[in-house]
Design an enzyme around this catalytic site. Structure first.
Site, PDB file in Angstrom:
ATOM      1  N   TYR A  36     -10.170 -26.562 -16.118  1.00  0.00           N
ATOM      2  CA  TYR A  36     -11.501 -27.119 -15.868  1.00  0.00           C
ATOM      3  C   TYR A  36     -11.371 -28.624 -15.774  1.00  0.00           C
ATOM      4  O   TYR A  36     -10.785 -29.248 -16.651  1.00  0.00           O
ATOM      5  CB  TYR A  36     -12.463 -26.769 -17.003  1.00  0.00           C
ATOM      6  CG  TYR A  36     -13.636 -25.983 -16.480  1.00  0.00           C
ATOM      7  CD1 TYR A  36     -14.514 -26.581 -15.578  1.00  0.00           C
ATOM      8  CD2 TYR A  36     -13.843 -24.667 -16.844  1.00  0.00           C
ATOM      9  CE1 TYR A  36     -15.565 -25.864 -15.048  1.00  0.00           C
ATOM     10  CE2 TYR A  36     -14.896 -23.941 -16.317  1.00  0.00           C
ATOM     11  CZ  TYR A  36     -15.756 -24.544 -15.419  1.00  0.00           C
ATOM     12  OH  TYR A  36     -16.791 -23.841 -14.891  1.00  0.00           O
ATOM     13  N   GLU A  68     -14.090 -31.079 -14.581  1.00  0.00           N
ATOM     14  CA  GLU A  68     -15.304 -31.746 -14.087  1.00  0.00           C
ATOM     15  C   GLU A  68     -15.094 -33.253 -14.125  1.00  0.00           C
ATOM     16  O   GLU A  68     -14.566 -33.791 -15.098  1.00  0.00           O
ATOM     17  CB  GLU A  68     -16.495 -31.342 -14.960  1.00  0.00           C
ATOM     18  CG  GLU A  68     -16.909 -29.897 -14.719  1.00  0.00           C
ATOM     19  CD  GLU A  68     -18.085 -29.470 -15.589  1.00  0.00           C
ATOM     20  OE1 GLU A  68     -18.346 -30.130 -16.598  1.00  0.00           O
ATOM     21  OE2 GLU A  68     -18.721 -28.464 -15.235  1.00  0.00           O
ATOM     22  N   ASP A 102     -19.236 -33.802  11.673  1.00  0.00           N
ATOM     23  CA  ASP A 102     -18.636 -32.620  11.053  1.00  0.00           C
ATOM     24  C   ASP A 102     -17.502 -32.178  11.970  1.00  0.00           C
ATOM     25  O   ASP A 102     -17.722 -31.565  13.012  1.00  0.00           O
ATOM     26  CB  ASP A 102     -19.708 -31.532  10.916  1.00  0.00           C
ATOM     27  CG  ASP A 102     -19.150 -30.251  10.313  1.00  0.00           C
ATOM     28  OD1 ASP A 102     -17.919 -30.121  10.209  1.00  0.00           O
ATOM     29  OD2 ASP A 102     -19.966 -29.379   9.967  1.00  0.00           O
ATOM     30  N   THR A 114     -13.874 -28.777   7.232  1.00  0.00           N
ATOM     31  CA  THR A 114     -13.211 -27.710   6.486  1.00  0.00           C
ATOM     32  C   THR A 114     -11.726 -28.042   6.525  1.00  0.00           C
ATOM     33  O   THR A 114     -11.285 -28.871   7.333  1.00  0.00           O
ATOM     34  CB  THR A 114     -13.416 -26.332   7.142  1.00  0.00           C
ATOM     35  OG1 THR A 114     -12.993 -26.429   8.506  1.00  0.00           O
ATOM     36  CG2 THR A 114     -14.866 -25.895   7.101  1.00  0.00           C
ATOM     37  N   LYS A 120      -9.394 -24.580   9.345  1.00  0.00           N
ATOM     38  CA  LYS A 120      -9.488 -24.196  10.764  1.00  0.00           C
ATOM     39  C   LYS A 120      -8.262 -24.766  11.480  1.00  0.00           C
ATOM     40  O   LYS A 120      -7.154 -24.424  11.096  1.00  0.00           O
ATOM     41  CB  LYS A 120     -10.834 -24.626  11.310  1.00  0.00           C
ATOM     42  CG  LYS A 120     -11.970 -23.868  10.581  1.00  0.00           C
ATOM     43  CD  LYS A 120     -13.360 -24.220  11.025  1.00  0.00           C
ATOM     44  CE  LYS A 120     -14.374 -23.430  10.187  1.00  0.00           C
ATOM     45  NZ  LYS A 120     -15.759 -23.862  10.447  1.00  0.00           N
ATOM     46  N   ARG A 129      -8.705 -22.460   2.449  1.00  0.00           N
ATOM     47  CA  ARG A 129     -10.149 -22.484   2.699  1.00  0.00           C
ATOM     48  C   ARG A 129     -10.764 -23.532   1.790  1.00  0.00           C
ATOM     49  O   ARG A 129     -10.602 -23.475   0.569  1.00  0.00           O
ATOM     50  CB  ARG A 129     -10.789 -21.136   2.356  1.00  0.00           C
ATOM     51  CG  ARG A 129     -10.188 -19.974   3.081  1.00  0.00           C
ATOM     52  CD  ARG A 129     -11.137 -18.805   3.081  1.00  0.00           C
ATOM     53  NE  ARG A 129     -12.173 -19.028   4.067  1.00  0.00           N
ATOM     54  CZ  ARG A 129     -11.987 -18.926   5.374  1.00  0.00           C
ATOM     55  NH1 ARG A 129     -10.831 -18.563   5.869  1.00  0.00           N
ATOM     56  NH2 ARG A 129     -12.974 -19.167   6.205  1.00  0.00           N
TER      57      ARG A 129
HETATM   58  C1  LIG Z   1     -16.907 -23.617   9.880  1.00  0.00           C
HETATM   59  C2  LIG Z   1     -17.836 -24.747   9.899  1.00  0.00           C
HETATM   60  C3  LIG Z   1     -18.459 -25.210   8.723  1.00  0.00           C
HETATM   61  C4  LIG Z   1     -18.525 -24.460   7.430  1.00  0.00           C
HETATM   62  O1  LIG Z   1     -17.476 -24.015   6.829  1.00  0.00           O
HETATM   63  P1  LIG Z   1     -17.531 -23.028   5.575  1.00  0.00           P
HETATM   64  O2  LIG Z   1     -16.276 -23.409   4.889  1.00  0.00           O
HETATM   65  O3  LIG Z   1     -17.549 -21.647   6.140  1.00  0.00           O
HETATM   66  O4  LIG Z   1     -18.741 -23.337   4.774  1.00  0.00           O
HETATM   67  C5  LIG Z   1     -19.204 -26.357   8.792  1.00  0.00           C
HETATM   68  N1  LIG Z   1     -19.352 -27.003   9.950  1.00  0.00           N
HETATM   69  C6  LIG Z   1     -18.811 -26.576  11.102  1.00  0.00           C
HETATM   70  C7  LIG Z   1     -19.028 -27.344  12.359  1.00  0.00           C
HETATM   71  C8  LIG Z   1     -18.046 -25.423  11.117  1.00  0.00           C
HETATM   72  O5  LIG Z   1     -17.555 -24.978  12.269  1.00  0.00           O
END
Ligand SMILES: *Cc1c(COP(=O)(O)O)cnc(C)c1O
Length: 557
Positions: free
Chosen positions: A198, A200, A344, A370, A373, A379
């Site tokens: 933990y 925090e 994003d 993220t 990807k 993840r």
């Molecule tokens: C996949 C994605 C997310 C979110 O990802 P999670 O880990 O599934 O919450 C946010 N923004 C964009 C543009 C995405 O393609």
């Protein structure tokens, strides 16, 4: 030459004689130090770790038979320990198996024989021919399953699920644009004991004691994220991409404030303001769209809209936009409209890290992502920002919206960022895009309409409605042929979101397994074969067999 050497009480005397018989090697003696009874795995672990870390050239272990030492040392990845009873075996252990640890049985060989075996072992080189290299690689690759082999005993049901995923990844062509195939190193960190802590707070300022190991891991992740992306500040704690976005909203605006973002059905993301998502419920979302004719962002129209709407945040980045985004132009718009620039980059983070897409980091106040990807990590989520926002961001993540961070996942993020610092990752990122263009062209050449006419990144969208089918049916037919994609809305879609008019196709995962343009074009042709007649199960079976053959030549990591 550096040799780590260890023995239990049974091999103690032999160890001494080996060290004495060499004048031209440096020995690192890990014990034991006397004839009192001791446990052989302790010395096997110490020697194997030095070999695995690359601190020594070879390891030598001895006990009465040498067998226990070999069993223990072989539990270490990249360690190949061989029990040798004579010099001829030592030659083959080196040449064919690439053994790097020699195990000797003190009851089985005399000191003179042992000295000869060791000398032969360390002076024989590994046969680098393809056939032996392939077999040695297979020993290490068994780790895709054997890393989890403890579960076969402790929880066979969960083991079966993991094994099924391993087999699926091995044999299917994964074209899900939001997925990738992580490295074994990333998976090992993600499954590590760091999950037990933990923590925090932030490194150096935690609420719990005993955080030094996780502080080290999180500090590495933060520093590497900043270095990799050229960012002023990084927060590596968000559990996922959606929570990374939530953290930025929480750090900057109030409920009811306006966010201008790409609408979901045009390629945006749930967390950019969909009415069913927290973002749409808490904030006033004004969507922007792509141009109807070009299906691309129209920056002049976006500028007009931003000046009219006066949002607090202009959010760019998408989940299904196949074209390059002009972040410099978006910065100009944000400056004119006086709003926060938030990008994003979840989908394109790997392309940004590898220089295959312009980086938003120099322009944006905040960049969220993220890590799983195109970036190919565990993840998880990530936020980068300018220094002036650092405090607000960090308090928004903790204590604002999260409790204890997932330090095991943060360590895996650190591993991922370090992987991206290898020069060959630039080629990887560029190859993802080359593969995507090649596959897209192969599909387009068979008469399918591609949204926006092509692609600049890792994904493309096929308008399957134009050929009389839904995205849902198209994806199901491809799945039956071992090709995995997802149904997706296309701009100005007239189908329901459950059926969709398009499919989204991405090339990160096939590029990870080493495929190039030739394979990408081949797969594009198969996609067209299937989509030309989605009810033809014979074509599906044929493609499935071909897909299996192809994947057997391009192993996942
Ligand atoms: C996949 C994605 C997310 C979110 O990802 P999670 O880990 O599934 O919450 C946010 N923004 C964009 C543009 C995405 O393609």
């Amino acid at each position: 030459m550096k040799i780590a050497i260890g023995a239990d009480h049974g091999g103690f005397e032999l160890k001494k004689s080996i060290v004495a018989s060499f004048t031209d090697a440096e020995f690192v003696d890990v014990g034991c130090t006397g004839p009192e009874a001791s446990d052989f795995p302790d010395y096997a672990d110490a020697v194997a770790e030095k070999v695995a870390l690359g601190e020594v050239d070879f390891g030598v272990l001895s006990c009465r038979t040498g067998m226990g030492m070999a069993m223990a040392a072989n539990r270490f990845q990249n360690v190949r320990a061989a029990l040798c009873l004579d010099a001829a075996t030592a030659v083959l252990a080196r040449q064919h198996n690439g053994a790097n640890v020699l195990c000797l049985g003190a009851d089985k060989v005399t000191p003179a024989q042992a000295a000869e075996i060791v000398k032969t072992f360390v002076s024989t080189s590994v046969d680098e021919s393809e056939r032996h290299a392939r077999r040695r690689a297979k020993i290490e690759r068994a780790g895709r399953l054997s890393d989890f082999s403890g579960l076969a005993h402790d929880d066979p049901e969960v083991y079966a699920a993991i094994k099924a995923q391993v087999e699926q990844e091995d044999t299917e062509i994964n074209l899900i644009a939001s997925e990738n195939t992580s490295s074994r190193a990333v998976r090992l960190a993600a499954g590590s004991v760091l999950m037990n802590k933990y923590a925090e707070g932030y490194p150096g300022k935690r609420w719990y004691s005993g955080c030094l190991p996780v502080d080290a891991a999180e500090e590495l992740a933060r520093k590497r994220a900043c270095e990799l992306f050229g960012a002023e500040h990084a927060n590596v704690q968000p559990h996922c991409g959606s929570s990374a976005n939530m953290a930025v909203y929480l750090a900057t605006i109030k409920p009811g404030d306006t966010i201008l973002s790409l609408s979901l059905d045009q390629g945006g993301h749930l967390s950019h303001g969909s009415p069913v998502n927290f973002s749409g419920k808490l904030y006033n979302i004004v969507p922007y769209t792509v141009d109807r004719a070009t299906e691309r962002l129209d920056y002049d129209a976006l500028e007009r809209q931003a000046l009219e709407v006066k949002p607090k945040i202009l959010l760019s980045g998408a989940s299904a936009y196949p074209r390059a985004i002009n972040f410099k132009r978006i910065r100009e718009i944000c400056d004119k409209a006086g709003c926060i620039m938030m990008v994003d980059m979840a989908h394109i983070a790997g392309l940004v890290a590898g220089g295959a897409h312009e980086s938003p980091v120099p322009y944006a106040d905040f960049v969220t992502s993220t890590t799983h990807k195109t970036l190919r990590g565990p993840r998880g989520g990530l936020v980068l920002c300018k220094e002036k926002w650092a405090k607000a961001l960090d308090s928004a993540v903790f204590p604002g919206m999260q409790g204890g961070p997932l330090e095991n996942i943060i360590a895996a993020k650190a591993v991922c960022f370090r992987e991206w610092m290898r020069p060959e990752m630039k080629d990887y990122a560029a190859q993802i895009v080359k593969n995507c263009k090649a596959m897209c062209k192969a599909v387009a050449d068979r008469g399918f309409r591609i949204v926006s006419g092509g692609t600049d990144n890792h994904l493309f969208l096929v308008d399957v409605k134009a050929r009389g089918m839904t995205g849902k049916d198209a994806a199901a037919a491809l799945d039956a042929a071992g090709i995995v994609v997802n149904k997706n809305t296309i701009p100005y879609d007239t189908e329901s979101p459950f059926k969709c008019s398009g499919i989204r196709v991405g090339t990160a995962s096939i590029t990870t397994r080493g495929m190039k343009e030739a394979e990408a074009s081949l797969i594009g042709g198969w996609i067209a074969d299937i989509l030309c007649d989605i009810s033809n199960t014979a074509v599906q079976a044929d493609v499935k067999a071909k897909a299996k053959e192809l994947t057997s030549r391009f192993l996942v990591p």
